[in-house]
Design an enzyme around this catalytic site. Structure first.
Site, PDB file in Angstrom:
ATOM      1  N   SER A 112      30.897  30.597  63.912  1.00  0.00           N
ATOM      2  CA  SER A 112      29.863  31.481  64.441  1.00  0.00           C
ATOM      3  C   SER A 112      28.501  30.816  64.593  1.00  0.00           C
ATOM      4  O   SER A 112      28.362  29.800  65.250  1.00  0.00           O
ATOM      5  CB  SER A 112      29.789  32.715  63.547  1.00  0.00           C
ATOM      6  OG  SER A 112      28.914  33.649  64.077  1.00  0.00           O
ATOM      7  N   HIS A 113      27.510  31.346  63.886  1.00  0.00           N
ATOM      8  CA  HIS A 113      26.121  30.909  64.011  1.00  0.00           C
ATOM      9  C   HIS A 113      25.807  29.745  63.083  1.00  0.00           C
ATOM     10  O   HIS A 113      24.680  29.270  63.058  1.00  0.00           O
ATOM     11  CB  HIS A 113      25.221  32.081  63.660  1.00  0.00           C
ATOM     12  CG  HIS A 113      25.614  32.681  62.345  1.00  0.00           C
ATOM     13  ND1 HIS A 113      26.798  33.360  62.171  1.00  0.00           N
ATOM     14  CD2 HIS A 113      25.028  32.643  61.134  1.00  0.00           C
ATOM     15  CE1 HIS A 113      26.915  33.728  60.913  1.00  0.00           C
ATOM     16  NE2 HIS A 113      25.849  33.306  60.252  1.00  0.00           N
ATOM     17  N   ASP A 276      24.907  33.202  70.036  1.00  0.00           N
ATOM     18  CA  ASP A 276      25.174  32.273  68.937  1.00  0.00           C
ATOM     19  C   ASP A 276      26.296  31.292  69.262  1.00  0.00           C
ATOM     20  O   ASP A 276      26.736  31.205  70.409  1.00  0.00           O
ATOM     21  CB  ASP A 276      25.504  33.055  67.664  1.00  0.00           C
ATOM     22  CG  ASP A 276      26.853  33.742  67.759  1.00  0.00           C
ATOM     23  OD1 ASP A 276      27.277  34.059  68.887  1.00  0.00           O
ATOM     24  OD2 ASP A 276      27.492  33.959  66.713  1.00  0.00           O
ATOM     25  N   ASP A 278      29.554  31.158  68.888  1.00  0.00           N
ATOM     26  CA  ASP A 278      30.780  31.612  69.545  1.00  0.00           C
ATOM     27  C   ASP A 278      30.562  32.768  70.504  1.00  0.00           C
ATOM     28  O   ASP A 278      31.525  33.351  71.007  1.00  0.00           O
ATOM     29  CB  ASP A 278      31.848  31.970  68.507  1.00  0.00           C
ATOM     30  CG  ASP A 278      31.408  33.101  67.584  1.00  0.00           C
ATOM     31  OD1 ASP A 278      30.190  33.221  67.332  1.00  0.00           O
ATOM     32  OD2 ASP A 278      32.278  33.860  67.123  1.00  0.00           O
ATOM     33  N   ASP A 280      29.261  35.867  70.175  1.00  0.00           N
ATOM     34  CA  ASP A 280      29.398  37.300  69.884  1.00  0.00           C
ATOM     35  C   ASP A 280      28.096  37.945  69.410  1.00  0.00           C
ATOM     36  O   ASP A 280      27.978  39.163  69.421  1.00  0.00           O
ATOM     37  CB  ASP A 280      30.564  37.573  68.920  1.00  0.00           C
ATOM     38  CG  ASP A 280      30.447  36.824  67.604  1.00  0.00           C
ATOM     39  OD1 ASP A 280      29.454  36.100  67.414  1.00  0.00           O
ATOM     40  OD2 ASP A 280      31.359  36.964  66.769  1.00  0.00           O
ATOM     41  N   ARG A 281      27.126  37.135  69.017  1.00  0.00           N
ATOM     42  CA  ARG A 281      25.859  37.728  68.571  1.00  0.00           C
ATOM     43  C   ARG A 281      24.826  37.714  69.694  1.00  0.00           C
ATOM     44  O   ARG A 281      24.957  36.952  70.645  1.00  0.00           O
ATOM     45  CB  ARG A 281      25.293  36.942  67.391  1.00  0.00           C
ATOM     46  CG  ARG A 281      26.167  36.999  66.175  1.00  0.00           C
ATOM     47  CD  ARG A 281      25.510  36.290  65.016  1.00  0.00           C
ATOM     48  NE  ARG A 281      26.295  36.457  63.812  1.00  0.00           N
ATOM     49  CZ  ARG A 281      25.811  36.470  62.590  1.00  0.00           C
ATOM     50  NH1 ARG A 281      24.513  36.297  62.392  1.00  0.00           N
ATOM     51  NH2 ARG A 281      26.597  36.633  61.551  1.00  0.00           N
ATOM     52  N   LYS A 375      32.317  41.839  68.737  1.00  0.00           N
ATOM     53  CA  LYS A 375      30.970  42.017  69.236  1.00  0.00           C
ATOM     54  C   LYS A 375      30.765  41.038  70.379  1.00  0.00           C
ATOM     55  O   LYS A 375      31.497  40.054  70.496  1.00  0.00           O
ATOM     56  CB  LYS A 375      29.938  41.858  68.136  1.00  0.00           C
ATOM     57  CG  LYS A 375      30.010  40.571  67.339  1.00  0.00           C
ATOM     58  CD  LYS A 375      29.092  40.695  66.136  1.00  0.00           C
ATOM     59  CE  LYS A 375      28.955  39.410  65.361  1.00  0.00           C
ATOM     60  NZ  LYS A 375      30.065  39.151  64.447  1.00  0.00           N
TER      61      LYS A 375
HETATM   62  C1  G16 Z   1      30.476  38.024  60.871  1.00  0.00           C
HETATM   63  C2  G16 Z   1      31.106  39.372  61.008  1.00  0.00           C
HETATM   64  C3  G16 Z   1      30.054  40.423  61.108  1.00  0.00           C
HETATM   65  C4  G16 Z   1      29.103  40.345  59.934  1.00  0.00           C
HETATM   66  C5  G16 Z   1      28.535  38.942  59.846  1.00  0.00           C
HETATM   67  C6  G16 Z   1      27.694  38.728  58.603  1.00  0.00           C
HETATM   68  O1  G16 Z   1      29.790  37.717  62.042  1.00  0.00           O
HETATM   69  O2  G16 Z   1      31.927  39.451  62.154  1.00  0.00           O
HETATM   70  O3  G16 Z   1      30.680  41.659  61.159  1.00  0.00           O
HETATM   71  O4  G16 Z   1      28.079  41.272  60.070  1.00  0.00           O
HETATM   72  O5  G16 Z   1      29.572  38.014  59.796  1.00  0.00           O
HETATM   73  O6  G16 Z   1      28.500  38.816  57.499  1.00  0.00           O
HETATM   74  P1  G16 Z   1      27.974  38.441  56.071  1.00  0.00           P
HETATM   75  O7  G16 Z   1      26.780  39.332  55.829  1.00  0.00           O
HETATM   76  O8  G16 Z   1      29.132  38.741  55.162  1.00  0.00           O
HETATM   77  O9  G16 Z   1      27.557  36.989  56.075  1.00  0.00           O
HETATM   78  P2  G16 Z   1      29.919  36.289  62.709  1.00  0.00           P
HETATM   79  O10 G16 Z   1      29.025  36.362  63.904  1.00  0.00           O
HETATM   80  O11 G16 Z   1      29.462  35.321  61.646  1.00  0.00           O
HETATM   81  O12 G16 Z   1      31.363  36.146  63.035  1.00  0.00           O
END
Ligand code: G16
Length: 542
Positions: A112-113, A276, A278, A280-281, A375
């Site tokens: 992800s990010h 971000d 991937d 999705d954000r 997302k």
């Molecule tokens: C993932 C999840 C999201 C979550 C985020 C933060 O996002 O898909 O639903 O809100 O992590 O999670 P945490 O607070 O447990 O770090 P992503 O964009 O990282 O795949």
């Protein structure tokens, strides 16, 4: 030829909020990837001859792992794998392809990010046939399997050419290398009024989209510049790089600071956005105004009917528990359901499948709808553009009118990153032990009306998820929430979510940290953050 290779289990392959995320060298340990992939396949049933979708955000190690996944999928008995050209698929695009091709599921490679590179982060996630992240029942089965695994199976063949679009054979399995952008762009054209947005750009509307050298670059170029006519160069940092150019591909005010500064300057374009690693954000910034993800969810829900894909109205709105309650009042006004889920997009899947929710969102910069089961960063950007094209007002005017109409939920998240895991667990245990005695007491002058550890009862399948975040609600409508991140890769990250609803028109323009100063102080004193973690200030404030 299929090879069976003996292996021994690793004890740390428990998927977190969104799949298994670790540092690259950790994934590079002998058989670490193979064990996890085999555990995924061993936890599934009925996929023989079916289709698997595979892609990632292009980060360091993406290509190597894709080759392993392809060869192991062939050995497991999948009939076909659809893989994005160059190994690239954004997370929402992968979700779309799983859905539209009736695939059995998908494997998405991303952290992800989080940053990428030889010593940075990597991740593997399994998505089910609805296109969404596997629910806990499956991730728990995968984890259980990783603890007993004794061999993996792999098809012994040379690497597949991922760069040329076309169909190849990998033993008995077919590999189709597909255009990562086309199907996704076509879906966006169906949902949004492209001609209105094109007219807006034609009339001089300007925007800056920061792809952060991550996966959305090719998607944003094609959709924003080629199809919608945004000026060339509107999409910046558009070439995906394995190390994201050395930056964190995290669209927040810290890592997208350049964009933020530009949007606050006199020379700002009309609209600023970022996505971000991937895809999705999302980050949404108007000229002179940052839109918090929680506000963005509320605003998108309130205005969604302006887009053709949502003209018939919304069935309901879902938000994660730590997300602000701004969307709740929109749902109330629209007379539709509002659902509060634990953090993690996987919890929205059932609500979307059951037609209970149409739009979902999280404070962590994620918004999406029933068009996919992830997302979707560019989707949020396009819905905003659609709304701006129809309303012909600035982002700032739209947001401020929304606050006047619904009140403003001042909202901030304070993250304490890389803290000692034991200290973090101790802090949470201490908070939990205090919960029963808190209601009726005062913290820093604020009167506690409710305190609990959030338990989710899924209204669709009845599953129960406990310990999803400690929340303390005050009688003036303000609230604080504490939880540990499930996506970090070193130590623990404490997230503190702080919120206050203000309806007084004179108080809608305050600075967020000031508006929340007493709630912030209450959170610090109740949790004993500096005593327990040794930190006097958060690492990231969003
Ligand atoms: C993932 C999840 C999201 C979550 C985020 C933060 O996002 O898909 O639903 O809100 O992590 O999670 P945490 O607070 O447990 O770090 P992503 O964009 O990282 O795949």
């Amino acid at each position: 030829m299929i090879k069976s290779v003996p292996t021994t289990p690793y004890d740390d392959q428990k998927p977190g909020t969104s799949g298994l995320r670790k540092k690259v060298p950790h994934f590079q340990q002998p058989n670490y990837v193979q064990n996890f992939v085999q555990a995924i396949f061993d936890s599934l049933e009925g996929f023989e001859g079916q289709t698997l979708v595979v892609g990632g955000d292009g980060r360091y190690f993406n290509r190597e792992v894709i080759q392993i996944v392809l060869k192991m999928a062939a050995a497991a008995g999948f009939g076909r794998v659809l893989v994005g050209q160059g190994g690239i698929l954004s997370t929402p695009a992968a979700s779309n392809i799983i859905r539209t091709t009736s695939a059995f599921g998908g494997i998405i490679l991303s952290a992800s990010h989080n940053p990428g590179g030889p010593n940075e982060d990597f991740g593997i996630k399994y998505n089910i046939s609805n296109g969404g992240p596997a629910p806990e029942k499956i991730t728990e089965a995968i984890y259980a399997r990783t603890k007993t695994i004794s061999e993996y199976r792999i098809f012994d063949a040379p690497d597949v050419d991922l760069d040329a679009i076309g169909t190849l054979a990998l033993g008995p399995m077919t590999v189709e290398v597909i255009d990562p952008v086309e199907a996704y762009a076509a879906l966006m054209e169906k949902l949004f009024n492209f001609s209105a947005i094109r007219t807006m750009f034609g009339n001089g509307f300007s925007m800056a989209f920061d792809a952060m050298h991550a996966v959305t670059g090719p998607y944003a170029k094609e959709i924003l510049e080629n199809r919608l006519g945004a000026a060339p160069g509107s999409v910046r940092n558009a070439v995906p790089l394995p190390d994201f150019g050395g930056h964190h591909p995290d669209p927040n005010l810290v890592h997208a600071k350049e964009l933020y500064d530009q949007m606050m300057s006199p020379a700002a374009p009309d609209f600023g956005a970022a996505s971000d690693g991937d895809g999705d954000r999302n980050l949404i910034i108007g000229r002179g105004i940052f839109v918090t993800p929680s506000d963005s969810l509320a605003l998108l829900a309130a205005n969604a009917q302006l887009a053709p894909g949502y003209a018939a109205g919304l069935a309901g709105i879902a938000r994660s528990m730590p997300t602000s309650a701004a969307a709740d009042r929109v749902a109330e006004k629209l007379g539709i359901g509002i659902y509060e889920t634990p953090t993690g997009w996987k919890f929205f899947g059932n609500l979307l499948d059951a037609g209970k929710a149409t739009i979902c969102g999280e404070e962590s910069a994620g918004t999406g709808s029933n068009h996919v089961r992830e997302k979707d960063g560019l989707w949020a950007v396009l819905l905003w553009l659609n709304i701006l094209a129809v309303r012909q007002e600035s982002v700032k005017d739209i947001v401020e009118a929304h606050w006047r109409n619904y009140g403003r939920n001042y909202y901030t998240r304070h993250d304490y990153e890389g803290i000692d895991t034991e200290a973090a667990n101790g802090l949470m245990a201490h908070l939990r032990s205090e919960l029963a005695s808190l209601p009726g007491t005062k913290i820093n002058g604020l009167f506690v009306s409710m305190a609990d550890d959030f338990t989710y009862h899924d209204p669709v399948d009845g599953s129960v998820s406990a310990q999803q975040g400690v929340r303390v609600v005050f009688d003036d409508g303000s609230r604080m929430v504490f939880r540990l991140s499930g996506t970090g890769t070193s130590g623990a990250t404490l997230r503190v979510y702080l919120e206050r609803l203000v309806t007084d028109e004179d108080k809608l323009g305050l600075e967020t940290q000031e508006a929340l100063a007493d709630v912030i102080a209450a959170a610090q004193s109740l949790a004993g953050i500096s005593e327990r973690t040794g930190r006097t200030a958060p690492d990231v404030i969003t």
